[in-house]
Write a protein that holds these residues in place. Structure first.
Motif, PDB file in Angstrom:
ATOM      1  N   ARG A  24      24.388 -70.091 146.550  1.00  8.57           N
ATOM      2  CA  ARG A  24      25.012 -68.836 146.979  1.00  8.57           C
ATOM      3  C   ARG A  24      24.192 -67.638 146.526  1.00  8.57           C
ATOM      4  O   ARG A  24      24.012 -66.689 147.298  1.00  8.57           O
ATOM      5  CB  ARG A  24      26.419 -68.806 146.367  1.00  8.57           C
ATOM      6  N   PHE A  25      23.705 -67.713 145.291  1.00  7.84           N
ATOM      7  CA  PHE A  25      23.073 -66.506 144.720  1.00  7.84           C
ATOM      8  C   PHE A  25      21.550 -66.547 144.675  1.00  7.84           C
ATOM      9  O   PHE A  25      20.930 -65.521 144.461  1.00  7.84           O
ATOM     10  CB  PHE A  25      23.618 -66.259 143.301  1.00  7.84           C
ATOM     11  N   LEU A  26      20.961 -67.736 144.811  1.00  2.14           N
ATOM     12  CA  LEU A  26      19.510 -67.770 144.670  1.00  2.14           C
ATOM     13  C   LEU A  26      18.800 -68.176 145.964  1.00  2.14           C
ATOM     14  O   LEU A  26      18.072 -67.379 146.555  1.00  2.14           O
ATOM     15  CB  LEU A  26      19.118 -68.715 143.526  1.00  2.14           C
ATOM     16  N   TYR A  27      19.049 -69.425 146.369  1.00  6.19           N
ATOM     17  CA  TYR A  27      18.214 -69.946 147.458  1.00  6.19           C
ATOM     18  C   TYR A  27      18.411 -69.198 148.773  1.00  6.19           C
ATOM     19  O   TYR A  27      17.441 -68.788 149.427  1.00  6.19           O
ATOM     20  CB  TYR A  27      18.479 -71.447 147.644  1.00  6.19           C
ATOM     21  N   HIS A  32      16.284 -66.088 152.807  1.00  5.88           N
ATOM     22  CA  HIS A  32      16.576 -65.103 153.856  1.00  5.88           C
ATOM     23  C   HIS A  32      15.592 -63.932 153.775  1.00  5.88           C
ATOM     24  O   HIS A  32      15.029 -63.490 154.802  1.00  5.88           O
ATOM     25  CB  HIS A  32      18.016 -64.608 153.683  1.00  5.88           C
ATOM     26  N   ALA A  33      15.385 -63.475 152.525  1.00  9.80           N
ATOM     27  CA  ALA A  33      14.464 -62.333 152.360  1.00  9.80           C
ATOM     28  C   ALA A  33      13.067 -62.703 152.830  1.00  9.80           C
ATOM     29  O   ALA A  33      12.387 -61.919 153.516  1.00  9.80           O
ATOM     30  CB  ALA A  33      14.436 -61.907 150.893  1.00  9.80           C
ATOM     31  N   ILE A  34      12.649 -63.939 152.460  1.00 12.91           N
ATOM     32  CA  ILE A  34      11.286 -64.358 152.856  1.00 12.91           C
ATOM     33  C   ILE A  34      11.181 -64.432 154.379  1.00 12.91           C
ATOM     34  O   ILE A  34      10.216 -63.936 154.983  1.00 12.91           O
ATOM     35  CB  ILE A  34      10.940 -65.719 152.209  1.00 12.91           C
ATOM     36  N   ASP A  35      12.223 -65.051 155.000  1.00  9.46           N
ATOM     37  CA  ASP A  35      12.198 -65.148 156.463  1.00  9.46           C
ATOM     38  C   ASP A  35      12.139 -63.771 157.115  1.00  9.46           C
ATOM     39  O   ASP A  35      11.361 -63.533 158.054  1.00  9.46           O
ATOM     40  CB  ASP A  35      13.450 -65.903 156.958  1.00  9.46           C
TER      41      ASP A  35
ATOM     42  N   GLN B  53      12.037 -60.375 141.681  1.00 10.76           N
ATOM     43  CA  GLN B  53      12.158 -61.005 143.005  1.00 10.76           C
ATOM     44  C   GLN B  53      10.927 -61.848 143.290  1.00 10.76           C
ATOM     45  O   GLN B  53      11.018 -62.955 143.815  1.00 10.76           O
ATOM     46  CB  GLN B  53      12.307 -59.929 144.082  1.00 10.76           C
ATOM     47  N   ASN B  54       9.779 -61.295 142.929  1.00 13.51           N
ATOM     48  CA  ASN B  54       8.535 -62.038 143.115  1.00 13.51           C
ATOM     49  C   ASN B  54       8.588 -63.370 142.365  1.00 13.51           C
ATOM     50  O   ASN B  54       8.217 -64.412 142.913  1.00 13.51           O
ATOM     51  CB  ASN B  54       7.379 -61.190 142.570  1.00 13.51           C
ATOM     52  N   LEU B  55       9.073 -63.306 141.077  1.00 16.82           N
ATOM     53  CA  LEU B  55       9.170 -64.534 140.268  1.00 16.82           C
ATOM     54  C   LEU B  55      10.069 -65.554 140.948  1.00 16.82           C
ATOM     55  O   LEU B  55       9.698 -66.730 141.099  1.00 16.82           O
ATOM     56  CB  LEU B  55       9.731 -64.174 138.888  1.00 16.82           C
ATOM     57  N   LEU B  56      11.248 -65.115 141.397  1.00 14.03           N
ATOM     58  CA  LEU B  56      12.178 -66.044 142.046  1.00 14.03           C
ATOM     59  C   LEU B  56      11.592 -66.592 143.340  1.00 14.03           C
ATOM     60  O   LEU B  56      11.757 -67.781 143.639  1.00 14.03           O
ATOM     61  CB  LEU B  56      13.510 -65.329 142.346  1.00 14.03           C
ATOM     62  N   GLU B  57      10.890 -65.726 144.085  1.00 18.06           N
ATOM     63  CA  GLU B  57      10.294 -66.211 145.340  1.00 18.06           C
ATOM     64  C   GLU B  57       9.245 -67.273 145.053  1.00 18.06           C
ATOM     65  O   GLU B  57       9.162 -68.290 145.754  1.00 18.06           O
ATOM     66  CB  GLU B  57       9.671 -65.040 146.117  1.00 18.06           C
ATOM     67  N   ILE B  58       8.447 -67.054 143.996  1.00 20.98           N
ATOM     68  CA  ILE B  58       7.430 -68.052 143.642  1.00 20.98           C
ATOM     69  C   ILE B  58       8.112 -69.363 143.267  1.00 20.98           C
ATOM     70  O   ILE B  58       7.705 -70.448 143.718  1.00 20.98           O
ATOM     71  CB  ILE B  58       6.563 -67.540 142.476  1.00 20.98           C
ATOM     72  N   GLY B  80      18.946 -77.027 147.561  1.00 20.89           N
ATOM     73  CA  GLY B  80      20.078 -76.711 146.681  1.00 20.89           C
ATOM     74  C   GLY B  80      20.233 -77.737 145.571  1.00 20.89           C
ATOM     75  O   GLY B  80      20.286 -77.380 144.385  1.00 20.89           O
ATOM     76  N   PHE B  81      20.230 -79.008 145.921  1.00 20.25           N
ATOM     77  CA  PHE B  81      20.462 -80.080 144.928  1.00 20.25           C
ATOM     78  C   PHE B  81      19.255 -80.266 144.002  1.00 20.25           C
ATOM     79  O   PHE B  81      19.360 -80.141 142.785  1.00 20.25           O
ATOM     80  CB  PHE B  81      20.756 -81.378 145.686  1.00 20.25           C
ATOM     81  N   LEU B  82      18.079 -80.511 144.612  1.00 23.85           N
ATOM     82  CA  LEU B  82      16.887 -80.819 143.809  1.00 23.85           C
ATOM     83  C   LEU B  82      16.424 -79.615 143.005  1.00 23.85           C
ATOM     84  O   LEU B  82      16.041 -79.748 141.831  1.00 23.85           O
ATOM     85  CB  LEU B  82      15.760 -81.316 144.722  1.00 23.85           C
ATOM     86  N   GLY B  83      16.473 -78.440 143.663  1.00 21.87           N
ATOM     87  CA  GLY B  83      16.051 -77.229 142.963  1.00 21.87           C
ATOM     88  C   GLY B  83      16.940 -76.944 141.776  1.00 21.87           C
ATOM     89  O   GLY B  83      16.462 -76.578 140.691  1.00 21.87           O
ATOM     90  N   THR B  84      18.237 -77.110 141.948  1.00 20.05           N
ATOM     91  CA  THR B  84      19.155 -76.850 140.838  1.00 20.05           C
ATOM     92  C   THR B  84      18.928 -77.859 139.715  1.00 20.05           C
ATOM     93  O   THR B  84      18.982 -77.491 138.525  1.00 20.05           O
ATOM     94  CB  THR B  84      20.605 -76.904 141.328  1.00 20.05           C
ATOM     95  N   LEU B  85      18.682 -79.113 140.059  1.00 27.10           N
ATOM     96  CA  LEU B  85      18.360 -80.120 139.040  1.00 27.10           C
ATOM     97  C   LEU B  85      17.189 -79.654 138.185  1.00 27.10           C
ATOM     98  O   LEU B  85      17.269 -79.624 136.953  1.00 27.10           O
ATOM     99  CB  LEU B  85      17.953 -81.433 139.717  1.00 27.10           C
TER     100      LEU B  85
END
Lengths: 289, 233
Positions: A24-27, A32-35, B53-58, B80-85
Motif C-alpha cells: 500500500r505504501f511502498l511498492y 506508479h511514480a516510475i511509470d 525517493q531515489n533510495l526507495l526507487e533504487i 509484494g511478498f518477496l520484496g517484503t520478505l
C-alpha cells in the motif's frame, strides 16, 4: 521449546499485515511514480521529436522562401538594370537627335545666311556692274557717237526683213500722228534728213517724222509709231543683259537651296564669272513688234 | 542468557502473550510502513526527486530486477511478498547495531512463521499460475514414484529455510554476546560488522530461495530449455 506456536501465528499474521502495508505504501506508489515518469519522459521525447520535425520543416520552408526571394530579387534587379539601360539608351538617342536637329538647324541658318549674303553680294555686284557700264557708256555717248548710231539705225531700217518691214510700213502709213524718233542728243539736220530718206525709201512713202530727245536712252535711237517701235540703244542691250543675269541667278538659287553649303568664295567667284560670260554675248537689242 | 527473544515476555493472558519478538516485529513494521508512508506521501513524477525517493526507487527496482533474473516473468506480481520478505529480514538484521535490540529473526518462531508463509505461498502462486490439476501433477514429475520425495523435499526445504535464518541470526547475536564477555574492546565491533554482512546475505538468500521455489512452482513445462540457455553463459 524453541518454537512458540502462538508467536509463530502472530508473526505470520504480522508478516501478512506488513506485506499489505508495504504494498500500500511502498511498492504501488513507487512503481506508479516510475511509470508516470517514464510516460512523461516518453511524451516529452516524442514532443521534442515532433517539435524538431516541425522546426526542420519550418527551416526547410524558410530556406525555400529565401531561395525564392533571392531569385525574385535577382530577376527584379536584372529587369531594373535592363530598363535603366534601355532608358539611358533612349535618353542618349533623344539627346543625340536633339543635338543633331540643333546642329542641322544651325547649319541651315548658316547656309541661309551665307546664301542671303551671296545673293546680296551678287545683286550688289550686278547693280554696280550695270551702273558702271551705264555710266561709262553715258560718258562715252557723244555727238559723233550719235552720228554713228544714226548710221547704224538707218542701215537697220534699210536691212529690215519682210514681215517686220510690212507691219511697220502699215503702221507708219495709217498713223494719224507723225512718227516719233527719240534720241539721247539732238539729231543734227543731216542725220535727220538721212533718216527721213531712209524711211521714205524703205517704205516708199512720205513719212512724217518728229524728232525728240530722251536722255535715258543712253546713246540710242528709236522710232515709235502707232504702238510699233524700231530701236537701237545700249540701254536695250543692258536691259536685256540684266534680265539674262537675273534669270541665271534665280536658276542658281533653286539648286543651291537644296545642295550642301559650299565655301563662301565659290559663289562669289561664280557670281562674278557668270555675268562676265553673259556680258560677252549680248543679245541683239533690236526688237520689232 | 536466553536463546530466543520469545523468552522475554512482557505481558501474558492465557495463550496470548506479548513477547520481545512480537514487540520488535511491530516496531520494525512501524518503521518500514511509517518510513515508506512518509517518503511516498510526496512522490515526484518529474525528473527531479528527493534523495529518499531515489533510495526507495533504487531498492524497489533492484528487488524487481532480482526477481526477474530468477525467472519470474511478472516480477510486480511477486514483488509484494518477496520484496517484503527481503526488507523485513534485512531491516531486522540491520537494526542489530541498536543497543538493546533483539532481532525478531533470531527467534525460531519468526523464521518458522516466514518459512510457513513461503510454504503456503509456493502452492498458492503455483495453482494461480497453472491450475490445481497441473500443480498437483508437478509432484509426480518425472515419474509417479517421485511423489513422496517431492513432498519430503517441500517440507524439508521449508524447515531448512526456517532453521538457516534462525541459526545465522541467533549465532550472530550469541557470538557478539560471548565475545563481549571475553574481549570487550574492538573485537565485538568487528563481529557486529560481520553480523551485519551475514544478516544482509541471509536476507538475500531467504528471499531468493523463496523466489526460486515460487518460480519452480509457477513454471509451466514448456520453458524447460530456458535455464539451459542461461547456465552456459
Amino acid at each position: 521449546m524453541l518454537i512458540d506456536w502462538f508467536t509463530v501465528g502472530a508473526q505470520a499474521l504480522n508478516f501478512l499485515i506488513l506485506v499489505w502495508l508495504m504494498r500500500r505504501f511502498l511498492y504501488k506508489p513507487i512503481l506508479h511514480a516510475i511509470d508516470e515518469r517514464e510516460k512523461r519522459i516518453a511524451a516529452e521525447l516524442s514532443n521534442a521529436d515532433a517539435k524538431k520535425a516541425e522546426a526542420e520543416k519550418e527551416h526547410d520552408e524558410f530556406q525555400n522562401k529565401n531561395a525564392e526571394f533571392d531569385q525574385q530579387r535577382a530577376a527584379l534587379m536584372s529587369k531594373a538594370t535592363d530598363e535603366a539601360q534601355a532608358e539611358r539608351q533612349r535618353l542618349l538617342d533623344e539627346a543625340r537627335k536633339a543635338a543633331d536637329a540643333l546642329s542641322a538647324k544651325r547649319q541651315e541658318t548658316l547656309r541661309n545666311d551665307a546664301h542671303n549674303l551671296n545673293q546680296a553680294i551678287s545683286r550688289r555686284a550686278q547693280k554696280e556692274v550695270f551702273a558702271i557700264a551705264r555710266k561709262a557708256l553715258t560718258d562715252l555717248a557723244t555727238t559723233s557717237l550719235e552720228e554713228r548710231l544714226g548710221e547704224v539705225f538707218t542701215r537697220r531700217l534699210r536691212e529690215m526683213d519682210g514681215k517686220a518691214k510690212e507691219g511697220l510700213g502699215a503702221a507708219l502709213k495709217t498713223a494719224a500722228d507723225p512718227a516719233v524718233v527719240r534720241s539721247t542728243f539732238d539729231v543734227p539736220a543731216e542725220q535727220r534728213a538721212a533718216i527721213q530718206n531712209a524711211l521714205n525709201e524703205t517704205f516708199s512713202a512720205e513719212i512724217r517724222v518728229r524728232f525728240e530727245t530722251a536722255p535715258d536712252l543712253i546713246s540710242g535711237i528709236e522710232l515709235t509709231t502707232n504702238g510699233q517701235k524700231v530701236a537701237w540703244s545700249i540701254a536695250d542691250y543692258l536691259a536685256s543683259l540684266e534680265k539674262g543675269v537675273d534669270e541665271l541667278l534665280k536658276e542658281k538659287d533653286k539648286p543651291e537651296a537644296k545642295a550642301e553649303p559650299k565655301p563662301e568664295s565659290k559663289p562669289v567667284v561664280r557670281a562674278e564669272a557668270k555675268p562676265k560670260q553673259e556680258l560677252e554675248e549680248p543679245k541683239p537689242g533690236a526688237k520689232s513688234q | 542468557m536466553h536463546l530466543s527473544p520469545d523468552q522475554i515476555v512482557f505481558w501474558q493472558y492465557g495463550v496470548f502473550k506479548l513477547n520481545a519478538t512480537i514487540a520488535f516485529t511491530w516496531a520494525l513494521m512501524l518503521v518500514l510502513a511509517g518510513g515508506s508512508r512518509l517518503i511516498t506521501r510526496k512522490l515526484s513524477i518529474g525528473l527531479e526527486r528527493s534523495r529518499w525517493q531515489n533510495l526507495l526507487e533504487i531498492l524497489v527496482t533492484g528487488i524487481e530486477k532480482q526477481i526477474k533474473e530468477v525467472g519470474l516473468s511478472q516480477p510486480q506480481k511477486y514483488l509484494g511478498f518477496l520484496g517484503t520478505l527481503f526488507l523485513f529480514v534485512a531491516t531486522a538484521s540491520l537494526c542489530t547495531v541498536i543497543p538493546g535490540y533483539e532481532p525478531p529473526t533470531a527467534s525460531l518462531s519468526t523464521t518458522a512463521a516466514l518459512a510457513l508463509c513461503v510454504f503456503v505461498a509456493v502452492p498458492f502462486f503455483g495453482i494461480e499460475e497453472q491450475g490445481v490439476r497441473n500443480y498437483l501433477k508437478s509432484y509426480t514429475k518425472p515419474t509417479f514414484i517421485m511423489l513422496p520425495f517431492n513432498i519430503i523435499s517441500e517440507l524439508s526445504r521449508t524447515l531448512a529455510l526456517a532453521v538457516r535464518l534462525f541459526g545465522n541470526m541467533m549465532s550472530g547475536a550469541m557470538i557478539i554476546g560471548i565475545l563481549l564477555t571475553i574481549t570487550p574492546f574492538i573485537f565485538p565491533i568487528v563481529m557486529t560488522v560481520l553480523g551485519l554482512l551475514t544478516g544482509m546475505v541471509q536476507a538475500y538468500i531467504f528471499s531468493i530461495l523463496a523466489a526460486v521455489y515460487i518460480a519452480a512452482a509457477t513454471r509451466v513445462r514448456k520453458p524447460k530449455p530456458e535455464p539451459m540457455q542461461t547456465v552456459p553463459a
